[in-house]
Structures are given as C-alpha cells and as structure tokens.
Design a protein around this motif. Structure first.
Motif, mmCIF file in Angstrom:
data_model
loop_
_atom_site.group_PDB
_atom_site.id
_atom_site.type_symbol
_atom_site.label_atom_id
_atom_site.label_comp_id
_atom_site.label_asym_id
_atom_site.label_seq_id
_atom_site.Cartn_x
_atom_site.Cartn_y
_atom_site.Cartn_z
ATOM 1 N N THR A 37 37.781 34.095 46.713
ATOM 2 C CA THR A 37 37.389 34.954 48.005
ATOM 3 C C THR A 37 38.257 36.260 48.025
ATOM 4 O OG1 THR A 37 36.521 33.137 49.389
ATOM 5 C CG2 THR A 37 37.183 34.834 50.397
ATOM 6 N N GLU A 38 39.593 35.987 48.113
ATOM 7 C CA GLU A 38 40.529 37.046 48.135
ATOM 8 C C GLU A 38 40.387 37.938 46.811
ATOM 9 O OE1 GLU A 38 43.850 39.569 49.637
ATOM 10 O OE2 GLU A 38 42.259 38.013 50.481
ATOM 11 N N LEU A 39 40.158 37.713 45.804
ATOM 12 C CA LEU A 39 40.116 38.355 44.807
ATOM 13 C C LEU A 39 38.830 39.423 44.810
ATOM 14 C CD1 LEU A 39 40.875 39.409 41.844
ATOM 15 C CD2 LEU A 39 39.674 37.498 40.915
ATOM 16 N N CYS A 40 37.613 38.582 45.291
ATOM 17 C CA CYS A 40 36.487 39.633 45.538
ATOM 18 C C CYS A 40 36.819 40.593 46.673
ATOM 19 C CB CYS A 40 35.456 38.650 45.914
ATOM 20 S SG CYS A 40 34.557 37.501 44.716
ATOM 21 N N ARG A 41 37.584 40.129 47.728
ATOM 22 C CA ARG A 41 37.828 41.261 48.666
ATOM 23 C C ARG A 41 38.611 42.251 48.053
ATOM 24 N NH1 ARG A 41 41.520 43.237 51.527
ATOM 25 N NH2 ARG A 41 43.177 41.802 50.198
ATOM 26 N N CYS A 42 39.569 41.899 47.516
ATOM 27 C CA CYS A 42 40.155 43.049 46.876
ATOM 28 C C CYS A 42 39.617 43.945 45.869
ATOM 29 C CB CYS A 42 41.741 42.472 46.151
ATOM 30 S SG CYS A 42 42.804 43.731 45.729
ATOM 31 N N ALA A 43 38.703 43.329 44.765
ATOM 32 C CA ALA A 43 37.900 44.245 43.893
ATOM 33 C C ALA A 43 36.936 44.999 44.667
ATOM 34 C CB ALA A 43 37.378 43.000 43.055
ATOM 35 N N GLY A 44 36.194 44.381 45.670
ATOM 36 C CA GLY A 44 35.497 45.399 46.501
ATOM 37 C C GLY A 44 36.179 46.609 46.952
ATOM 38 N N LYS A 45 37.271 46.473 47.404
ATOM 39 C CA LYS A 45 38.094 47.767 47.826
ATOM 40 C C LYS A 45 38.571 48.560 46.850
ATOM 41 C CE LYS A 45 38.894 45.500 52.300
ATOM 42 N NZ LYS A 45 37.694 46.549 53.166
ATOM 43 N N VAL A 46 39.029 47.807 45.625
ATOM 44 C CA VAL A 46 39.519 48.764 44.705
ATOM 45 C C VAL A 46 38.165 49.587 44.327
ATOM 46 C CG1 VAL A 46 40.048 48.722 42.212
ATOM 47 C CG2 VAL A 46 41.268 47.412 43.729
ATOM 48 N N LEU A 47 36.982 48.928 44.140
ATOM 49 C CA LEU A 47 35.832 49.840 43.561
ATOM 50 C C LEU A 47 35.548 51.120 44.647
ATOM 51 C CD1 LEU A 47 33.399 46.899 42.507
ATOM 52 C CD2 LEU A 47 34.277 48.769 41.197
ATOM 53 N N ALA A 48 35.764 50.542 46.085
ATOM 54 C CA ALA A 48 35.489 51.689 46.965
ATOM 55 C C ALA A 48 36.405 52.678 47.054
ATOM 56 C CB ALA A 48 35.311 50.937 48.358
ATOM 57 N N ARG A 49 37.706 52.444 46.720
ATOM 58 C CA ARG A 49 38.650 53.397 46.804
ATOM 59 C C ARG A 49 38.874 54.202 45.382
ATOM 60 N NH1 ARG A 49 42.448 50.093 50.913
ATOM 61 N NH2 ARG A 49 40.883 49.409 52.262
ATOM 62 N N GLY A 50 38.244 53.591 44.521
ATOM 63 C CA GLY A 50 38.519 54.062 43.067
ATOM 64 C C GLY A 50 37.792 55.550 42.806
ATOM 65 N N GLY A 51 37.247 56.313 43.736
ATOM 66 C CA GLY A 51 36.549 57.440 43.548
ATOM 67 C C GLY A 51 35.550 57.596 42.643
ATOM 68 N N ASN A 52 34.600 56.700 42.352
ATOM 69 C CA ASN A 52 33.635 56.507 41.330
ATOM 70 C C ASN A 52 34.221 56.715 39.966
ATOM 71 O OD1 ASN A 52 30.975 56.270 40.471
ATOM 72 N ND2 ASN A 52 30.488 58.706 40.745
ATOM 73 N N GLY A 53 35.503 56.245 39.629
ATOM 74 C CA GLY A 53 35.985 56.614 38.486
ATOM 75 C C GLY A 53 35.842 55.524 37.372
ATOM 76 N N ASP A 54 35.797 55.681 36.251
ATOM 77 C CA ASP A 54 35.931 54.578 35.365
ATOM 78 C C ASP A 54 37.446 53.815 35.430
ATOM 79 O OD1 ASP A 54 33.375 55.316 34.309
ATOM 80 O OD2 ASP A 54 34.393 56.761 33.139
ATOM 81 N N LEU A 55 37.252 52.521 35.988
ATOM 82 C CA LEU A 55 38.483 51.812 36.227
ATOM 83 C C LEU A 55 39.250 51.430 34.857
ATOM 84 C CD1 LEU A 55 37.335 49.136 39.043
ATOM 85 C CD2 LEU A 55 38.056 51.636 39.252
ATOM 86 N N VAL A 56 40.582 51.660 34.859
ATOM 87 C CA VAL A 56 41.360 51.136 33.745
ATOM 88 C C VAL A 56 42.546 50.423 33.925
ATOM 89 C CG1 VAL A 56 42.825 52.244 31.934
ATOM 90 C CG2 VAL A 56 40.760 53.496 32.544
ATOM 91 N N PHE A 57 42.537 49.113 33.853
ATOM 92 C CA PHE A 57 43.548 48.309 34.284
ATOM 93 C C PHE A 57 44.885 48.325 33.202
ATOM 94 C CE2 PHE A 57 39.568 46.874 36.074
ATOM 95 C CZ PHE A 57 40.065 46.320 37.410
ATOM 96 N N VAL A 58 45.884 48.793 34.054
ATOM 97 C CA VAL A 58 47.165 48.998 33.371
ATOM 98 C C VAL A 58 47.857 47.591 33.036
ATOM 99 C CG1 VAL A 58 49.074 50.216 33.094
ATOM 100 C CG2 VAL A 58 47.345 51.287 34.321
ATOM 101 N N GLY A 59 48.409 47.452 31.935
ATOM 102 C CA GLY A 59 49.011 45.975 31.617
ATOM 103 C C GLY A 59 48.444 44.939 31.977
ATOM 104 N N ARG A 60 48.835 43.895 32.153
ATOM 105 C CA ARG A 60 48.150 42.590 32.166
ATOM 106 C C ARG A 60 47.926 41.697 33.455
ATOM 107 N NH1 ARG A 60 51.630 38.454 29.148
ATOM 108 N NH2 ARG A 60 53.199 39.263 30.595
ATOM 109 N N SER A 61 48.699 42.514 34.675
ATOM 110 C CA SER A 61 48.593 41.687 35.994
ATOM 111 C C SER A 61 47.471 41.377 36.497
ATOM 112 C CB SER A 61 49.722 42.333 36.723
ATOM 113 O OG SER A 61 50.978 42.508 36.424
ATOM 114 N N LEU A 62 46.383 42.559 36.396
ATOM 115 C CA LEU A 62 45.131 42.249 37.102
ATOM 116 C C LEU A 62 44.036 41.928 36.074
ATOM 117 C CD1 LEU A 62 45.226 45.214 39.766
ATOM 118 C CD2 LEU A 62 45.391 42.793 40.102
ATOM 119 N N ASP A 63 44.117 41.038 34.783
ATOM 120 C CA ASP A 63 43.190 40.738 34.043
ATOM 121 C C ASP A 63 42.086 39.687 34.574
ATOM 122 O OD1 ASP A 63 44.364 42.003 31.891
ATOM 123 O OD2 ASP A 63 45.362 40.174 31.040
ATOM 124 N N SER A 64 42.669 39.067 35.961
ATOM 125 C CA SER A 64 41.555 38.486 36.468
ATOM 126 C C SER A 64 40.395 39.277 37.299
ATOM 127 C CB SER A 64 42.087 37.460 37.410
ATOM 128 O OG SER A 64 42.812 36.408 36.688
#
Length: 274
Positions: free
Chosen positions: A31-58
C-alpha cells in the motif's frame, strides 16, 4: 558484461530453476509503495523514469508491471556514487558510456521531447549531486545548449517521512546545484520511515553494489544462493502485483490532489491505470 546483470522480469527472461523452493513473499509494504509510486509518477513531469542505483528496485519492478502498454518508459541506472571519492577521467568516461547505453547523452537530451526523470532514495542528496555534476560537465564539454537541456532534466528524491516543522532538513535547500534547474525540476516524495529504511538499508537486492571501483573492473558475478532466490521471488511478485487491476488503481488513486492533474498527460496516464 559491463553493468550488473539483472533479470528482465517484465518480458521476462527465463528464470530456469532460480525460483524452485523459494517461498511466495509477503509484500506488507504494498500500500505504501503504491502511494509513493503514484506520486513519483505525478511529480515526474511526464519524464522517462530512470531509477538510480538499487534502492528503489521494488518500485521499478512494481511500475514495470503497472505501466506495461502505457508507453511510459522505465530504466535503471545501476551506478552507485561514493561521497568524497576521487573520480578519475577513466571513471567519468565509463559512466558516460553507461548513460549513453540508456540513450542519455548531451545531444539526445537537447533533442528529446520528454524529460529524463532520475529517481532515488535521498538522505543528503550526494548521489544526485554527483550525477548532476557528471551530466553538466559532459554537456559543457560537448557544447550542447544548456538552456534547452536544463528543462529536460528532473530529479525526484524519495525521502523518509518525518514531522514537518520550520527546522525540518530539506536536502534540496542545501544543494547549490539545484539552482541551475527550474524550481519544479527537483521535487520530493515521502515514504514512511520503515519502508524507506527497508529499501535503502536492509532489503536483499538482486545485484551487488556497482560502485566506482567496479565501473572499471566490471561487475561482480551475481549470487545464486537462497537469499538471492528469495529476492528474485520478491521482485517477480511485485511485477505480477503491478499488473493487477486493483494495484494499478491504488497507484492511480495516489495521484489525486496532485497539481499535475491539470495537465493532459497525467490525466491520460491515470485513466489508463484505472
């Protein structure tokens, strides 16, 4: 192989017997991951998301399943940056090669239609500083147009949730490099403290850390022990969950109230997820 191998779990790669005997994992943080992921998408400015390192592999795995068929692109930049490390010219050139493999170069940034949005967990912001410096120096060296490119770069920091007060530390307010970008290009999304700590510090990853010493020597071989197989089972489960209708709706609901919903791209994305 020049970067750490990680199975493509969306296509997917053949996993063979890697999951034999691995227990179906509990995903108590969904539930918390979905909440955070939705906000990352919303605040990403319609950009192609590039996850740096390994921390947010999930989050990468969850969104890999959820965004399938939407046209929204995801990538992983496996580089780990070490604070205070003395990067040689060889390190810089190697990092540029890895970025180029993802289609990120000064020339491509100047000409791409959508931004590149880098996402990572953030404490002090040192990784983002190193990445920005690497890109800015490269752009300067190639004499590409910085006033154009600065609008194509975005950074989303996933921070550990804390009580808000006038004295709360906000990493971007102490980072002078952020002043070179539009104010909306550097934003944060909070994640509850236990989940943030799990992803940043305690979760078993499928790949070993790819620090600067490995950039030159090459990545370590992947482990195939029981802990790695359990981590693989967790990653596979997250991709499966991302494809589930209710999980997609959870991600879409997290976008409610976001200012970017005034823009057509986010309304379209939310509709596709719903």
């Amino acid at each position: 192989m020049t970067t750490p191998f990680r199975w493509d779990l969306v296509t997917p790669d053949r996993l063979g017997s890697m999951l034999d005997g691995a227990l179906a994992p509990e995903v108590g943080y969904l539930t918390e991951l979905c909440r955070c992921a939705g906000k990352v998408l919303a605040r990403g400015g319609n950009g192609d998301l590039v996850f740096v390192g390994r921390s947010l592999d999930s989050m990468f795995d969850l969104l890999g399943g959820a965004l399938e068929g939407t046209g929204h692109r995801l990538a992983r930049l496996p580089l780990s940056f070490w604070r205070g490390y003395d990067y040689s010219r060889a390190h810089v050139l190697r990092a540029r090669e890895i970025l180029a493999d993802l289609g990120i170069t000064p020339a491509s940034l100047a000409r791409r239609a959508r931004p590149v949005t880098f996402v990572d967990v953030v404490s002090s912001g040192s990784t983002f500083r190193s990445l920005f410096t690497l890109l800015h120096d490269w752009i300067t060296e190639e004499r590409e147009t910085w006033p154009v490119i600065r609008r194509k770069l975005r950074f989303v920091g996933v921070t550990s949730e804390s009580k808000t007060s006038p004295n709360t530390f906000r990493w971007q307010q102490h980072a002078d490099w952020t002043l070179r970008l539009p104010a909306a290009s550097v934003v944060n999304v909070s994640l509850d403290r236990p989940t943030w700590s799990y992803f940043a510090d305690r979760q078993r990853k499928l790949t070993k850390s790819f620090g600067p010493r490995r950039w030159i020597d090459g990545p370590a071989e992947i482990d195939r022990d029981d802990k790695t197989r359990q981590a693989l089972a967790e990653a596979v489960r997250l991709v499966e969950l991302g494809r589930a209708r209710e999980v997609r709706r959870m991600i879409a609901r997290a976008m409610e109230g976001e200012p970017a919903l005034a823009e057509a791209w986010l309304r379209t994305l939310r509709s596709r997820l719903s």
